[in-house]
Write an enzyme that holds these catalytic residues in place. Structure first.
Site, short mmCIF file in Angstrom:
data_model
loop_
_atom_site.label_atom_id
_atom_site.label_comp_id
_atom_site.label_asym_id
_atom_site.label_seq_id
_atom_site.Cartn_x
_atom_site.Cartn_y
_atom_site.Cartn_z
CG ASP A 223 -16.62 20.19 81.85
OD1 ASP A 223 -15.38 20.35 81.80
OD2 ASP A 223 -17.37 20.85 82.60
CG HIS A 224 -10.55 17.54 78.66
ND1 HIS A 224 -10.41 16.27 79.17
CD2 HIS A 224 -9.52 17.67 77.77
CE1 HIS A 224 -9.38 15.66 78.62
NE2 HIS A 224 -8.82 16.51 77.76
#
Ligand code: CAO
Length: 527
Positions: free
Chosen positions: A499-500
Site C-alpha cells: 500500500d503506497h
C-alpha cells in the site's frame, strides 16, 4: 429434546451459516440458536423454550431442510436459565399493593427496586460497557436493551428483565465492569398473584415473594478487534456480522424490527441508499449490465460459494481502498534449494513435508522485523500507521470453495520445521473446512504462493487492512551469467504488492532486497 428447523416456506436445502451457541450454553426462549440461509434470504432459528444446549447436531456449511434436527436442548421448566442471570436484590413491595377483591382475587401491580447486575461472563476478562441504551427516568418494557458489554471475544446484551422505570444508571460507556457489577436500578412493575382462595381481608395482605427471573443475556460473536459503538444498537449476531462484512456502522442504521431492532434488510437498504446518494455516487463505478449470455450459446450458471462471494467482496474492497504498487524480483535460491533437498528425507522421517514455503515464511518474518512498516495497518482515517509487534503470517490456500487465508500465529517464534508443520495443519484444516474463526484472524502480513501451480509472476492484492503481501511464483532453473560463463541457477520469482500510502517505493525496494539476501543465503538468518 430435539430442536428442528421450522417451516421455511418454499426454500429447500438451506445452508447453516452461523451457529450462535455452544454445548452447555444456557439460552432463553427466542435466543438465536443458528442462522440459516437460502439463496434468497437468511433466517435466524430461535430457541423455542428456555433451556440448556446439550448437543449441536449441525456444522457450519451443512445443508438442512424443514424438520431436520439442529440441536438437542434440555428444557428448564421454570424458564430460568440459571447460568446466565442478572442479580436482582430481594424484592421489596411498596405501598402500591392493592388488596384482592373477594370475587376472584385479580392480580394487582406492585413496584420494587431491582438492581440489574452483570451476569456470569465466563472466563472473559477486560469486560467493558460499550453501550448504555437507557437514561434515568426512562420507561422500559420487558426485554428492552439496557446495556451492552464487550469482552475481547464477544459482546453481550443485557436486556431488562421487567417493565418499569430506570431510576439509576450506574455505569457509563467505557467503564470496565466485572461479574455482579451494578449496571442499572429499576423501579420494576410486577404482578402480584394472590392465591384465588385467599379469604377476604380488610387490610392489605403482605406481598407475596416474587421470583425475579431475568431473561438470559444474548451473546453476540464479534471479531477480536474492538468494535466501538457509541449510539444505541439493537441487533442480533447475524445482522452485526453482515454489518461488519459490509463495513456498516449499525449506530447509523434505523431498525424496522420490533422495538427498533435492526434486521438484515435494514442494513441492505442502508447500503443501497448510501451507494445511491450523491455524496458517494462519485466513487461508485457504473454497475455491470446484466447480459443474457444464453443468446450467444449454451451456458451454465454456477452460484458462488459463500467463501468465494465474501472473498470477492473483500478483494474488491482492498482493490478500491489500497493504493497498490507491485515490486518484482528474482531471487537466486540455489543454495537454499540444495539445503532444503539435503534436509528433505530427514524432515520426512519426522513427518514434516519441507516445501520452500516455510523457508520463505521464516525469511519474511526476519525482513518484517527489520522493516516494521510492512507488518502494519493504516488507521481508517489514514492518520497513523499501526505497527504490530506480533508477526502473524497468513498464507493463501486454494480450496474447492475458494481462497482461504489461515494465519500462522507468532511465526517469529517458530523454526522452519514448526512452520512447515503449522502450514500443513492449517492448509489441511482449510481444505476440510475445519478452520476455526480465530485461525483466520489477526494476520499482519500474507504470503500467496502459486509456486506449486506454475507461472512466472503475478501481482497479488494486498489483504487489507494489512499493507503488504508477498506473491511467490514457480522456481525454475535458469542460465545465469557468472561473469565468465552461463551457469544453471535456481531462480525464485517474487512480487511484493504494498500500500503506497503506508510504504514508499524506496522502502519497498529495501525490503525486497533484504528478503532476497536472506533467501539467497539462508545462513544470514543466524546473524
Ligand atoms: N516453485 C516450485 N515448486 C514449488 C514451489 C515453488 N515456488 N512451492 C512449492 N513447490 C512444490 C513443493 O515443493 C511440492 O513439491 P514436492 O511434493 O515435490 O515436494 C509441490 O510444489 C506442492 O507443494 P504444496 O502445495 O503441497 O505445498 P506448499 O507449501 O508449496 O503450499 C499451500 C501450500 C497451502 C500454499 C498450497 O497448497 C496452495 O494452496 N497454494 C495456492 C495458493 C493460492 O491459491 N494463491 C493465490 C491467491 S491469489 O488468488
Amino acid at each position: 429434546m430435539d430442536v428442528t428447523i421450522p417451516d421455511i416456506g418454499d426454500a429447500e436445502d438451506v445452508e447453516v451459516i452461523e451457529i450462535c451457541v455452544d454445548p452447555g450454553d444456557a439460552v432463553a426462549a427466542n435466543d438465536v440458536l443458528i442462522v440459516i440461509e437460502s439463496d434468497k434470504a437468511s433466517m435466524e432459528v430461535p430457541a423455542p423454550f428456555a433451556g440448556t444446549v446439550d448437543e449441536i447436531l449441525v456444522a457450519l456449511g451443512d445443508v438442512v431442510n424443514a424438520g431436520d434436527a439442529i440441536l438437542r436442548m434440555e428444557e428448564i421448566s421454570n424458564g430460568e436459565p440459571d447460568a446466565i442471570e442478572a442479580t436482582p436484590t430481594e424484592p421489596v413491595a411498596t405501598e402500591e399493593v392493592q388488596p384482592p377483591t373477594a370475587d376472584g382475587a385479580p392480580p394487582v401491580t406492585a413496584t420494587e427496586r431491582v438492581e440489574i447486575r452483570l451476569p456470569d461472563v465466563g472466563e472473559a476478562e477486560n469486560v467493558s460497557v460499550i453501550e448504555v441504551a437507557v437514561a434515568e427516568g426512562q420507561g422500559v418494557a420487558v426485554d428492552d436493551l439496557l446495556v451492552v458489554v464487550e469482552s475481547e471475544k464477544a459482546s453481550m446484551e443485557i436486556p431488562s428483565p421487567f417493565a418499569g422505570t430506570v431510576v439509576e444508571v450506574a455505569v457509563g460507556e467505557g467503564d470496565d465492569v466485572e461479574e455482579a457489577s451494578l449496571l442499572v436500578v429499576l423501579e420494576a412493575e410486577r404482578i402480584v398473584d394472590f392465591p384465588p382462595a385467599v379469604p377476604v381481608s380488610t387490610s392489605p395482605p403482605e406481598a407475596q415473594p416474587v421470583e425475579l427471573v431475568p431473561p438470559a443475556a444474548t451473546a453476540i460473536e464479534t471479531p477480536p478487534e474492538t468494535v466501538t459503538t457509541t449510539a444505541k444498537v439493537y441487533a442480533g449476531p447475524a445482522v452485526r456480522r453482515l454489518a461488519r462484512e459490509l463495513g456498516v456502522d449499525l449506530a447509523t442504521v434505523n431498525g424496522s424490527g420490533a422495538r427498533g431492532r435492526i434486521v438484515k434488510d435494514d442494513v441492505k437498504s442502508f447500503v443501497k441508499r448510501t451507494l445511491a446518494s450523491p455524496a458517494t455516487a462519485g466513487l461508485a463505478i457504473a454497475p455491470m449490465e446484466a447480459v443474457d449470455f444464453s443468446r450467444f450459446g449454451q451456458i451454465d450458471v454456477v452460484p458462488l460459494s459463500r467463501i468465494r462471494a465474501r472473498g470477492a467482496a473483500n478483494l474488491h474492497r482492498s482493490w478500491q481502498h489500497v493504493v497498490h504498487v507491485t515490486q518484482h524480483d528474482d531471487f537466486d535460491v540455489t543454495d537454499l534449494e540444495a539445503f532444503r533437498a539435503s534436509l528433505k528425507d530427514e524432515a520426512a522421517a519426522e513427518g514434516v513435508k519441507l516445501t520452500p514455503l516455510p523457508f520463505i515464511m521464516k525469511a519474511c518474518v526476519r525482513a518484517l522485523e527489520k522493516h516494521p512498516q510492512f507488518n502494519a495497518s493504516l488507521d481508517p482515517g489514514v492518520t497513523s500507521l499501526i505497527l504490530k509487534r506480533y508477526h502473524h503470517v497468513g498464507f493463501a490456500v486454494d480450496t474447492e470453495d475458494g481462497l482461504v487465508v489461515p494465519v500462522v500465529r507468532d511465526a517469529d517464534g517458530k523454526g522452519v520445521y514448526e512452520l512447515a508443520v503449522e502450514i500443513a495443519r492449517l492448509s489441511e484444516a482449510a481444505r476440510s473446512k475445519k478452520l476455526k474463526p480465530d485461525e483466520m484472524q489477526g494476520g499482519s502480513f500474507t504470503i500467496s504462493s502459486l509456486g506449486a501451480v506454475g507461472g512466472t509472476g503475478f501481482t497479488p492484492i494486498v489483504n487489507a487492512p494489512e499493507v503488504a503481501i508477498l506473491g511467490v511464483a514457480r522456481l525454475d532453473t535458469r542460465p545465469v551469467w557468472d561473469g565468465a560463463t552461463f551457469v544453471p541457477r535456481k531462480i525464485l520469482p517474487v512480487s511484493v504488492s504494498y500500500d503506497h500510502r503506508a510504504i514508499n517505493g524506496a522502502e519497498a525496494g529495501r525490503f525486497v532486497v533484504d528478503l532476497g539476501k536472506l533467501l539467497s543465503d539462508f545462513r544470514r538468518l543466524a546473524l
